[in-house]
Motif scaffolding. Structure first.
Motif, PDB file in Angstrom:
ATOM      1  N   GLY A   1      12.426   6.612  -1.928  1.00  0.00           N
ATOM      2  CA  GLY A   1      12.294   7.810  -1.329  1.00  0.00           C
ATOM      3  C   GLY A   1      11.221   8.708  -1.929  1.00  0.00           C
ATOM      4  N   GLN A   2      10.165   7.860  -2.729  1.00  0.00           N
ATOM      5  CA  GLN A   2       9.067   8.831  -3.138  1.00  0.00           C
ATOM      6  C   GLN A   2       7.834   8.033  -2.991  1.00  0.00           C
ATOM      7  OE1 GLN A   2      10.230  11.213  -7.009  1.00  0.00           O
ATOM      8  NE2 GLN A   2      10.632   9.234  -7.249  1.00  0.00           N
ATOM      9  N   VAL A   3       6.541   8.507  -2.882  1.00  0.00           N
ATOM     10  CA  VAL A   3       5.439   7.879  -2.622  1.00  0.00           C
ATOM     11  C   VAL A   3       4.603   8.504  -3.775  1.00  0.00           C
ATOM     12  CG1 VAL A   3       3.363   7.540  -1.104  1.00  0.00           C
ATOM     13  CG2 VAL A   3       5.530   7.689  -0.102  1.00  0.00           C
ATOM     14  N   THR A   4       4.243   7.460  -4.407  1.00  0.00           N
ATOM     15  CA  THR A   4       3.460   7.863  -5.563  1.00  0.00           C
ATOM     16  C   THR A   4       1.969   7.743  -5.341  1.00  0.00           C
ATOM     17  OG1 THR A   4       3.303   5.405  -6.455  1.00  0.00           O
ATOM     18  CG2 THR A   4       5.200   6.581  -7.034  1.00  0.00           C
TER      19      THR A   4
ATOM     20  N   ALA B   1       6.771   3.697   5.417  1.00  0.00           N
ATOM     21  CA  ALA B   1       5.810   2.482   5.142  1.00  0.00           C
ATOM     22  C   ALA B   1       4.837   2.268   3.660  1.00  0.00           C
ATOM     23  CB  ALA B   1       4.762   2.243   6.381  1.00  0.00           C
ATOM     24  N   ALA B   2       4.409   3.461   3.493  1.00  0.00           N
ATOM     25  CA  ALA B   2       3.979   3.587   2.094  1.00  0.00           C
ATOM     26  C   ALA B   2       4.904   3.653   0.939  1.00  0.00           C
ATOM     27  CB  ALA B   2       3.268   4.951   2.043  1.00  0.00           C
ATOM     28  N   ASP B   3       6.197   3.710   1.195  1.00  0.00           N
ATOM     29  CA  ASP B   3       7.065   3.850   0.058  1.00  0.00           C
ATOM     30  C   ASP B   3       7.527   2.480  -0.453  1.00  0.00           C
ATOM     31  OD1 ASP B   3       8.848   4.475  -1.797  1.00  0.00           O
ATOM     32  OD2 ASP B   3      10.664   5.106  -0.237  1.00  0.00           O
ATOM     33  N   ALA B   4       6.560   1.574  -0.831  1.00  0.00           N
ATOM     34  CA  ALA B   4       7.031   0.374  -1.142  1.00  0.00           C
ATOM     35  C   ALA B   4       8.113  -0.138  -1.785  1.00  0.00           C
ATOM     36  CB  ALA B   4       5.671  -0.426  -1.928  1.00  0.00           C
ATOM     37  N   ASN B   5       8.605   0.656  -2.755  1.00  0.00           N
ATOM     38  CA  ASN B   5       9.986   0.277  -3.416  1.00  0.00           C
ATOM     39  C   ASN B   5      10.957   0.972  -2.795  1.00  0.00           C
ATOM     40  OD1 ASN B   5       9.497   3.021  -4.406  1.00  0.00           O
ATOM     41  ND2 ASN B   5       9.457   2.284  -6.531  1.00  0.00           N
TER      42      ASN B   5
ATOM     43  N   LEU C   1       0.746  11.286   3.902  1.00  0.00           N
ATOM     44  CA  LEU C   1       0.596  10.437   2.892  1.00  0.00           C
ATOM     45  C   LEU C   1      -0.673  11.185   2.164  1.00  0.00           C
ATOM     46  CD1 LEU C   1       0.240   6.944   4.640  1.00  0.00           C
ATOM     47  CD2 LEU C   1       1.971   7.973   3.088  1.00  0.00           C
ATOM     48  N   ALA C   2      -0.987  12.538   2.225  1.00  0.00           N
ATOM     49  CA  ALA C   2      -1.775  13.167   1.541  1.00  0.00           C
ATOM     50  C   ALA C   2      -1.159  13.440   0.051  1.00  0.00           C
ATOM     51  CB  ALA C   2      -2.282  14.512   2.351  1.00  0.00           C
ATOM     52  N   ALA C   3      -2.065  13.797  -0.852  1.00  0.00           N
ATOM     53  CA  ALA C   3      -1.305  14.126  -2.148  1.00  0.00           C
ATOM     54  C   ALA C   3      -0.696  15.531  -2.081  1.00  0.00           C
ATOM     55  CB  ALA C   3      -2.578  14.173  -3.087  1.00  0.00           C
ATOM     56  N   PRO C   4       0.461  15.877  -2.517  1.00  0.00           N
ATOM     57  CA  PRO C   4       1.187  17.206  -2.225  1.00  0.00           C
ATOM     58  C   PRO C   4       0.644  17.891  -3.420  1.00  0.00           C
ATOM     59  CG  PRO C   4       2.425  15.422  -3.431  1.00  0.00           C
ATOM     60  CD  PRO C   4       1.310  14.821  -3.085  1.00  0.00           C
TER      61      PRO C   4
ATOM     62  N   GLU D   1       0.002   5.733  -6.465  1.00  0.00           N
ATOM     63  CA  GLU D   1      -0.294   4.202  -6.526  1.00  0.00           C
ATOM     64  C   GLU D   1       0.007   3.669  -5.172  1.00  0.00           C
ATOM     65  OE1 GLU D   1      -0.380   5.429 -10.510  1.00  0.00           O
ATOM     66  OE2 GLU D   1       1.205   5.703  -8.786  1.00  0.00           O
ATOM     67  N   GLU D   2       1.112   4.130  -4.481  1.00  0.00           N
ATOM     68  CA  GLU D   2       1.670   3.624  -3.270  1.00  0.00           C
ATOM     69  C   GLU D   2       0.541   4.151  -2.048  1.00  0.00           C
ATOM     70  OE1 GLU D   2       6.354   3.023  -3.730  1.00  0.00           O
ATOM     71  OE2 GLU D   2       5.776   4.996  -3.622  1.00  0.00           O
ATOM     72  N   ARG D   3       0.174   5.523  -2.399  1.00  0.00           N
ATOM     73  CA  ARG D   3      -0.758   5.920  -1.294  1.00  0.00           C
ATOM     74  C   ARG D   3      -1.963   5.118  -1.319  1.00  0.00           C
ATOM     75  NH1 ARG D   3       1.280  11.001  -3.070  1.00  0.00           N
ATOM     76  NH2 ARG D   3      -0.244  11.327  -4.546  1.00  0.00           N
ATOM     77  N   LYS D   4      -2.653   4.720  -2.429  1.00  0.00           N
ATOM     78  CA  LYS D   4      -3.821   4.068  -2.692  1.00  0.00           C
ATOM     79  C   LYS D   4      -3.623   2.674  -2.021  1.00  0.00           C
ATOM     80  CE  LYS D   4      -6.964   2.293  -6.010  1.00  0.00           C
ATOM     81  NZ  LYS D   4      -7.467   2.052  -7.370  1.00  0.00           N
ATOM     82  N   ALA D   5      -2.407   1.960  -2.371  1.00  0.00           N
ATOM     83  CA  ALA D   5      -2.134   0.721  -1.670  1.00  0.00           C
ATOM     84  C   ALA D   5      -1.980   0.800  -0.045  1.00  0.00           C
ATOM     85  CB  ALA D   5      -0.804   0.234  -2.092  1.00  0.00           C
ATOM     86  N   GLN D   6      -1.681   1.733   0.351  1.00  0.00           N
ATOM     87  CA  GLN D   6      -1.378   2.104   1.780  1.00  0.00           C
ATOM     88  C   GLN D   6      -2.669   2.358   2.443  1.00  0.00           C
ATOM     89  OE1 GLN D   6       0.732   1.286   3.840  1.00  0.00           O
ATOM     90  NE2 GLN D   6       1.151   2.992   5.688  1.00  0.00           N
ATOM     91  N   ARG D   7      -3.622   3.033   1.558  1.00  0.00           N
ATOM     92  CA  ARG D   7      -5.218   3.132   2.428  1.00  0.00           C
ATOM     93  C   ARG D   7      -5.885   1.945   2.260  1.00  0.00           C
ATOM     94  NH1 ARG D   7      -4.803   8.039  -0.943  1.00  0.00           N
ATOM     95  NH2 ARG D   7      -5.874   6.918  -2.499  1.00  0.00           N
ATOM     96  N   GLU D   8      -5.532   1.191   0.987  1.00  0.00           N
ATOM     97  CA  GLU D   8      -6.134  -0.070   1.115  1.00  0.00           C
ATOM     98  C   GLU D   8      -5.980  -1.148   2.242  1.00  0.00           C
ATOM     99  OE1 GLU D   8      -8.847  -0.968  -0.754  1.00  0.00           O
ATOM    100  OE2 GLU D   8      -8.844   1.085  -1.603  1.00  0.00           O
ATOM    101  N   ALA D   9      -4.551  -1.094   2.350  1.00  0.00           N
ATOM    102  CA  ALA D   9      -4.088  -1.846   3.621  1.00  0.00           C
ATOM    103  C   ALA D   9      -4.487  -1.470   4.826  1.00  0.00           C
ATOM    104  CB  ALA D   9      -2.689  -1.783   3.690  1.00  0.00           C
ATOM    105  N   TRP D  10      -4.852  -0.065   4.935  1.00  0.00           N
ATOM    106  CA  TRP D  10      -5.439   0.200   6.403  1.00  0.00           C
ATOM    107  C   TRP D  10      -6.823  -0.253   6.398  1.00  0.00           C
ATOM    108  CZ3 TRP D  10      -3.625   6.005   6.144  1.00  0.00           C
ATOM    109  CH2 TRP D  10      -2.193   6.035   6.713  1.00  0.00           C
ATOM    110  N   LYS D  11      -7.571  -0.331   5.337  1.00  0.00           N
ATOM    111  CA  LYS D  11      -9.130  -0.483   5.326  1.00  0.00           C
ATOM    112  C   LYS D  11      -9.005  -2.105   5.604  1.00  0.00           C
ATOM    113  CE  LYS D  11     -10.791   2.839   2.014  1.00  0.00           C
ATOM    114  NZ  LYS D  11     -11.101   3.061   0.756  1.00  0.00           N
ATOM    115  N   ALA D  12      -8.198  -2.887   5.033  1.00  0.00           N
ATOM    116  CA  ALA D  12      -8.334  -4.275   5.342  1.00  0.00           C
ATOM    117  C   ALA D  12      -7.961  -4.607   6.797  1.00  0.00           C
ATOM    118  CB  ALA D  12      -7.110  -4.941   4.446  1.00  0.00           C
TER     119      ALA D  12
END
Length: 202
Positions: A167-170, A160-164, A20-23, A172-183
Motif C-alpha cells: 500500500g506504499q510506493v517507495t 503496478a509500482a507497489d512491488a511488494n 508516481l511523482a515524489a510526494p 526505490e519502487e518509483r525508480k524501478a517503475q521508471r526503469e521498467a518504462w525505459k526498458a
C-alpha cells in the motif's frame, strides 16, 4: 485530425497524473501511500476538467485554450484598458526574447547535469504512450475520461509500482517503475527501427 489531437491531449493528461511523482513537495526520499495517490489524482482531475462537467474530453481542450488566450491578452494589456498598444506589444516581444535566452541558458546547464522530468524517451508528453493510456483508461469507449476512470487508471499505475503490495510506493519502487518504462520504450524503438527481413530466395 481533431479527434487524434483530443486523444493525445487526454493521454498526456493521464501521464501527468502525479501518482508516481515524489510526494511532499517533490521529496524524492518520501514514500507515498495509496490514499495520497488517490488524493493527488482527484486534485489533478479537478485541475484538468476545465469546464467542470465531470469528464475529460475535447471540450476541456477548447476551454483550456480559451483560458490561455484570455490570460495572454490580460498579460499583454498591461494598463488594463481592453486593447493592446504598440508599446505593450513591443514590450511583450522584448520579454519573450529575454525568456528565450534564459531558457537556452538553463537548457545548456541541464545538459551538463542530470536530466529530470517525464520527457526523454516519450519525446513530447503524450505521444504513442499517451494514446495507449487513453485507450486503457477510457473503459466505456466514449472518447472521454470520467473521474472514476481517471482514478482507476491512476491507482492502477500506483499498484503496478507497489512491488511488494504494502500500500506504499517507495523511492526505490518509483525508480524501478521508471526503469521498467525505459526498458519497454527501448524495446518498442528497437522493434520499430528493425528493418523488415528480406524474402527468402529460392
Amino acid at each position: 485530425m481533431n479527434k487524434k489531437i483530443s486523444l493525445l491531449t487526454l493521454g498526456a493528461a493521464l501521464i501527468a497524473v502525479p501518482v508516481l511523482a515524489a510526494p511532499g513537495g517533490g521529496d524524492r526520499n518520501a514514500t507515498q501511500t495509496r490514499a495520497e495517490a488517490q488524493t493527488k489524482a482527484a486534485e489533478m482531475f479537478a485541475k484538468l476538467d476545465a469546464n467542470k462537467d465531470g469528464k475529460l474530453d475535447a471540450a476541456d481542450r477548447v476551454a483550456k485554450r480559451a483560458e490561455r488566450q484570455a490570460k495572454m491578452f490580460a498579460k499583454l494589456d498591461a494598463d488594463g484598458n481592453g486593447s493592446i498598444s504598440k508599446a505593450e506589444w513591443d514590450q511583450h516581444g522584448a520579454d519573450r526574447a529575454a525568456k528565450r535566452g534564459e531558457k537556452r541558458a538553463a537548457a545548456d546547464e541541464a545538459r551538463q547535469g542530470k536530466r529530470h522530468g517525464m520527457r526523454g524517451h516519450h519525446g513530447k508528453r503524450g505521444g504513442r504512450h499517451g494514446m495507449m493510456m487513453m485507450g486503457k483508461a477510457d473503459t466505456d469507449g466514449d472518447k472521454a475520461i470520467s473521474q472514476a476512470e481517471f482514478q482507476t487508471a491512476a491507482l492502477a499505475r500506483f499498484d503496478a509500482a507497489d512491488a511488494n503490495k504494502d500500500g506504499q510506493v517507495t523511492p526505490e519502487e518509483r525508480k524501478a517503475q521508471r526503469e521498467a518504462w525505459k526498458a519497454k520504450a527501448g524495446e518498442w524503438r528497437a522493434k520499430r527501427g528493425a528493418a523488415p527481413s528480406a524474402p527468402a530466395s529460392e
